[in-house]
Design an enzyme around this catalytic site. Sequence first.
Site, PDB file in Angstrom:
ATOM      1  N   ASP A  38      28.642  25.408  36.617  1.00 57.44           N
ATOM      2  CA  ASP A  38      29.203  26.743  36.846  1.00 57.44           C
ATOM      3  C   ASP A  38      28.463  27.730  35.950  1.00 57.44           C
ATOM      4  O   ASP A  38      28.624  27.727  34.729  1.00 57.44           O
ATOM      5  CB  ASP A  38      30.703  26.733  36.538  1.00 57.44           C
ATOM      6  CG  ASP A  38      31.351  28.060  36.919  1.00 57.44           C
ATOM      7  OD1 ASP A  38      30.873  29.126  36.439  1.00 57.44           O
ATOM      8  OD2 ASP A  38      32.305  28.049  37.706  1.00 57.44           O
ATOM      9  N   ARG A  67      36.580  34.473  46.113  1.00 62.96           N
ATOM     10  CA  ARG A  67      36.690  33.759  47.382  1.00 62.96           C
ATOM     11  C   ARG A  67      38.160  33.503  47.695  1.00 62.96           C
ATOM     12  O   ARG A  67      38.851  32.863  46.902  1.00 62.96           O
ATOM     13  CB  ARG A  67      35.935  32.435  47.235  1.00 62.96           C
ATOM     14  CG  ARG A  67      35.763  31.711  48.518  1.00 62.96           C
ATOM     15  CD  ARG A  67      34.319  31.380  48.720  1.00 62.96           C
ATOM     16  NE  ARG A  67      34.130  30.870  50.069  1.00 62.96           N
ATOM     17  CZ  ARG A  67      33.500  29.753  50.344  1.00 62.96           C
ATOM     18  NH1 ARG A  67      32.964  29.058  49.377  1.00 62.96           N
ATOM     19  NH2 ARG A  67      33.368  29.352  51.581  1.00 62.96           N
ATOM     20  N   ASP A  88      30.675  30.040  33.672  1.00 58.96           N
ATOM     21  CA  ASP A  88      31.270  29.334  32.529  1.00 58.96           C
ATOM     22  C   ASP A  88      30.226  28.988  31.482  1.00 58.96           C
ATOM     23  O   ASP A  88      30.477  29.117  30.281  1.00 58.96           O
ATOM     24  CB  ASP A  88      31.959  28.048  33.005  1.00 58.96           C
ATOM     25  CG  ASP A  88      33.337  28.320  33.594  1.00 58.96           C
ATOM     26  OD1 ASP A  88      33.920  29.371  33.271  1.00 58.96           O
ATOM     27  OD2 ASP A  88      33.814  27.490  34.381  1.00 58.96           O
ATOM     28  N   THR A 114      41.120  31.800  53.548  1.00 57.85           N
ATOM     29  CA  THR A 114      40.181  32.232  54.612  1.00 57.85           C
ATOM     30  C   THR A 114      38.729  31.902  54.266  1.00 57.85           C
ATOM     31  O   THR A 114      37.856  31.964  55.128  1.00 57.85           O
ATOM     32  CB  THR A 114      40.266  33.751  54.815  1.00 57.85           C
ATOM     33  OG1 THR A 114      39.833  34.392  53.596  1.00 57.85           O
ATOM     34  CG2 THR A 114      41.684  34.197  55.151  1.00 57.85           C
TER      35      THR A 114
END
Length: 207
Positions: A198, A102, A201, A106
């Site tokens: 996450d 990502r 992770d 933007t």
Amino acid sequence: MGFTVLDHPLIKHKLTMMRKKETSTKDFRQNLDEIAGLMAYEITKDIETQKILIETPLAQSMQERISEEIILVPILRAGLGMVDGIRQLIPTAKIGHIGVYRDEETFEAVEYFNKLPDTIADGYVMVLDPMLATGVSASAVIDMIKAAGAKKIKLVCLVGVMQGIEAVQLKHPDVDIVLAALDEGLNEKNYIVPGLGDAGDRLFGTK
Ligand code: URA
């Protein structure tokens, strides 16, 4: 096409194990593997089959076999955790890989890896990502897969929220979405709540 939340006690139980913050990397990985396998059983209900003539030890008989090539496309990196569980049921599945990150400014998904089987246009493609949060990555990956010619696509996620589902449906109304659970929403960092943290992770033990 719509979205489906699978309703099965085994999936619910294993997902609860994954959500618990004290669950080890080993158990997280194993439960993800097992849930993906259970989901695959349900998701593949509409795969096309063809009749073939076989000989059993007793007689000739018309029977069915799968007539489509199945292609798994895990979104790097957490999607990798869903591959083995599905591959155990479908050992002939081909596997493509797509990586997106990502852009911090933007907020767009940017491709950093894209390797798909060259038969993708005729395959039954399952895009794999445990988390459907904003839907930005999933939509971008589906764009890439369609650009490669894929027509029959399913998005398979463990945990999703309505925001992500709607974002994908807006851009890709032809893609079926299958989830193991629908959660409440996103926090200010776009993590799913209650979610499981996450997924990358926790799967790879990187935090
Ligand atoms: N990705 C994750 O790994 N977890 C979330 O909650 C959202 C996106």
